[in-house]
Design an enzyme around this catalytic site. Structure first.
Site, PDB file in Angstrom:
ATOM      1  N   LYS A 225     -71.199  22.264  17.811  1.00 22.64           N
ATOM      2  CA  LYS A 225     -71.131  23.580  16.892  1.00 22.64           C
ATOM      3  C   LYS A 225     -69.647  23.601  16.535  1.00 22.64           C
ATOM      4  O   LYS A 225     -68.736  22.873  17.282  1.00 22.64           O
ATOM      5  CB  LYS A 225     -71.538  24.872  17.402  1.00 22.64           C
ATOM      6  CG  LYS A 225     -73.167  24.796  17.652  1.00 22.64           C
ATOM      7  CD  LYS A 225     -73.561  25.612  16.419  1.00 22.64           C
ATOM      8  CE  LYS A 225     -75.260  25.311  16.454  1.00 22.64           C
ATOM      9  NZ  LYS A 225     -76.048  26.376  16.937  1.00 22.64           N
ATOM     10  N   ARG A 261     -80.637  23.697  23.536  1.00 22.20           N
ATOM     11  CA  ARG A 261     -80.984  22.958  22.485  1.00 22.20           C
ATOM     12  C   ARG A 261     -79.826  22.049  22.061  1.00 22.20           C
ATOM     13  O   ARG A 261     -78.828  22.430  21.769  1.00 22.20           O
ATOM     14  CB  ARG A 261     -81.317  23.867  21.114  1.00 22.20           C
ATOM     15  CG  ARG A 261     -81.680  23.304  20.042  1.00 22.20           C
ATOM     16  CD  ARG A 261     -81.896  24.416  18.752  1.00 22.20           C
ATOM     17  NE  ARG A 261     -82.159  23.645  17.575  1.00 22.20           N
ATOM     18  CZ  ARG A 261     -81.385  23.119  16.500  1.00 22.20           C
ATOM     19  NH1 ARG A 261     -79.974  23.056  16.953  1.00 22.20           N
ATOM     20  NH2 ARG A 261     -81.692  22.336  15.820  1.00 22.20           N
TER      21      ARG A 261
HETATM   22  N1  HH2 Z   1     -78.633  25.668  15.480  1.00 19.38           N
HETATM   23  C1  HH2 Z   1     -78.980  24.885  14.440  1.00 19.38           C
HETATM   24  C2  HH2 Z   1     -80.240  24.936  13.931  1.00 19.38           C
HETATM   25  N2  HH2 Z   1     -81.117  25.504  14.355  1.00 19.38           N
HETATM   26  N3  HH2 Z   1     -82.074  26.898  16.241  1.00 19.38           N
HETATM   27  C3  HH2 Z   1     -81.869  27.862  16.991  1.00 19.38           C
HETATM   28  N4  HH2 Z   1     -82.716  28.421  17.702  1.00 19.38           N
HETATM   29  N5  HH2 Z   1     -80.746  27.860  17.628  1.00 19.38           N
HETATM   30  C4  HH2 Z   1     -79.601  27.379  17.118  1.00 19.38           C
HETATM   31  O1  HH2 Z   1     -78.368  27.294  17.700  1.00 19.38           O
HETATM   32  C5  HH2 Z   1     -79.564  26.389  16.076  1.00 19.38           C
HETATM   33  C6  HH2 Z   1     -81.074  26.375  15.860  1.00 19.38           C
HETATM   34  C7  HH2 Z   1     -77.747  24.218  13.963  1.00 19.38           C
HETATM   35  O2  HH2 Z   1     -77.675  23.109  14.287  1.00 19.38           O
HETATM   36  P1  HH2 Z   1     -78.409  21.752  13.691  1.00 19.38           P
HETATM   37  O3  HH2 Z   1     -79.880  21.702  13.810  1.00 19.38           O
HETATM   38  O4  HH2 Z   1     -77.717  20.461  14.395  1.00 19.38           O
HETATM   39  O5  HH2 Z   1     -77.860  21.582  12.406  1.00 19.38           O
HETATM   40  P2  HH2 Z   1     -78.216  21.820  10.889  1.00 19.38           P
HETATM   41  O6  HH2 Z   1     -78.666  23.473  10.643  1.00 19.38           O
HETATM   42  O7  HH2 Z   1     -77.086  21.462  10.024  1.00 19.38           O
HETATM   43  O8  HH2 Z   1     -79.465  20.902  10.495  1.00 19.38           O
END
Ligand code: HH2
Length: 287
Positions: A225, A261
């Site tokens: 993050k 996650r």
């Molecule tokens: N963070 C992201 C996406 N989905 N879901 C939950 N439950 N908790 C989180 O902290 C969370 C999430 C953001 O991370 P990432 O999937 O790597 O990035 P992006 O949203 O740009 O695909």
């Protein structure tokens, strides 16, 4: 080595030790791994790797929710998601979660075997989402955020951040229970990086225990993050795994989360194993 606990009705977080959710983003624009696993062979190879490195569950997302990201139309989200989900389900023996805010995507993912809806809007974005999850009998992860990914970073002021996050999640758990979801089907998540400042993210991590009286499993998403990048001076998300592991172990040492996650499953699994070996809390699953 595999995490491979595909039983427990697809709920590895009920196994009595924290579990690892491996992230599979099939998006062109995710902040950390956008564009790297968009085609089916590439996504499948990555899913295989997450499984082999010890993931207990895979979270597949086809819409980026990074700060500033625009919403993706349903048809485009389905076009990205479904072929990958189908391929993963046919080969990888792990439960699959779908990271989406949209009821039609939830329905299509359920038809292909997804067991958990991971909704960063806590089933608030789409009015059909809550009745859909309830009628399909899916599990859900309810995450705290404010506004939309496009606007959330302008809504970061709180009187009592941990208390307000807790109260919001309590309200969403109550709404799910009223719609007929069993208690075991509901996971909560403080939403690190969603409508929070860097100081807010650190404060929330220090006070994660305040979510415990909700009585629900807690999912924590700190992996790569932005606050880790800014605190450590690491602009490249893929180089933030050291800080990600540190934040995860902070929570693990205090027993504050049940699902982590993560992008780098191998590093997370190693870190948890060594922590547990030192703390004398390993459960015999030494891979
Ligand atoms: N963070 C992201 C996406 N989905 N879901 C939950 N439950 N908790 C989180 O902290 C969370 C999430 C953001 O991370 P990432 O999937 O790597 O990035 P992006 O949203 O740009 O695909």
């Amino acid at each position: 080595m595999t995490g491979g606990t595909a039983d427990l009705q697809g709920r590895p977080w009920l196994q009595g030790r924290p579990c690892i959710m491996g992230i599979l983003n099939v998006t062109p624009d995710s902040f950390s791994d956008g564009g790297t696993h968009v085609d089916v062979p590439g996504a499948l190879a990555h899913a295989r790797r997450l499984w082999q490195e010890g993931a207990d569950i895979l979270d597949i997302g086809a819409e980026s929710t990074r700060p500033g990201a625009a919403a993706v139309p349903v048809a485009e989200e389905l076009r990205r998601l479904l072929p990958v989900l189908e391929a993963v389900r046919s080969e990888i023996p792990l439960p699959v979660s779908v990271d989406t805010r949209k009821a039609p995507v939830m329905r299509a993912a359920h038809a292909l075997g997804a067991v958990l809806v991971n909704d960063v809007s806590a089933l608030c974005y789409d009015p059909e989402a809550l009745p859909t999850v309830a009628s399909l009998g899916m599990d859900v992860c309810l995450m705290h955020m404010r506004g939309e990914p496009q606007t959330m970073q302008s809504q970061t002021g709180y009187r009592d951040l941990a208390g307000e996050v807790r109260d919001f999640l309590a309200g969403r758990v109550a709404a799910c229970r009223a719609a007929g979801l069993p208690r075991d089907a509901i996971v909560v998540d403080p939403g690190i990086g969603f409508a929070k400042t860097d100081g807010g993210n650190l404060e929330l991590l220090r006070h994660l225990d305040r979510l415990r009286d909700l009585g629900q499993p807690v999912l924590l998403g700190v992996s790569r993050k932005g606050f880790i990048g800014r605190v450590t001076g690491t602009p490249e998300p893929a180089r933030r795994d050291g800080g990600s592991v540190a934040a995860m172990l902070w929570a693990h040492a205090r027993g504050m989360a049940d699902i982590y996650r993560v992008h780098d499953v191998g590093a997370a699994r190693q870190a948890l194993r060594i922590w547990d070996a030192l703390a004398g809390t390993e459960t015999g699953n030494m891979g």
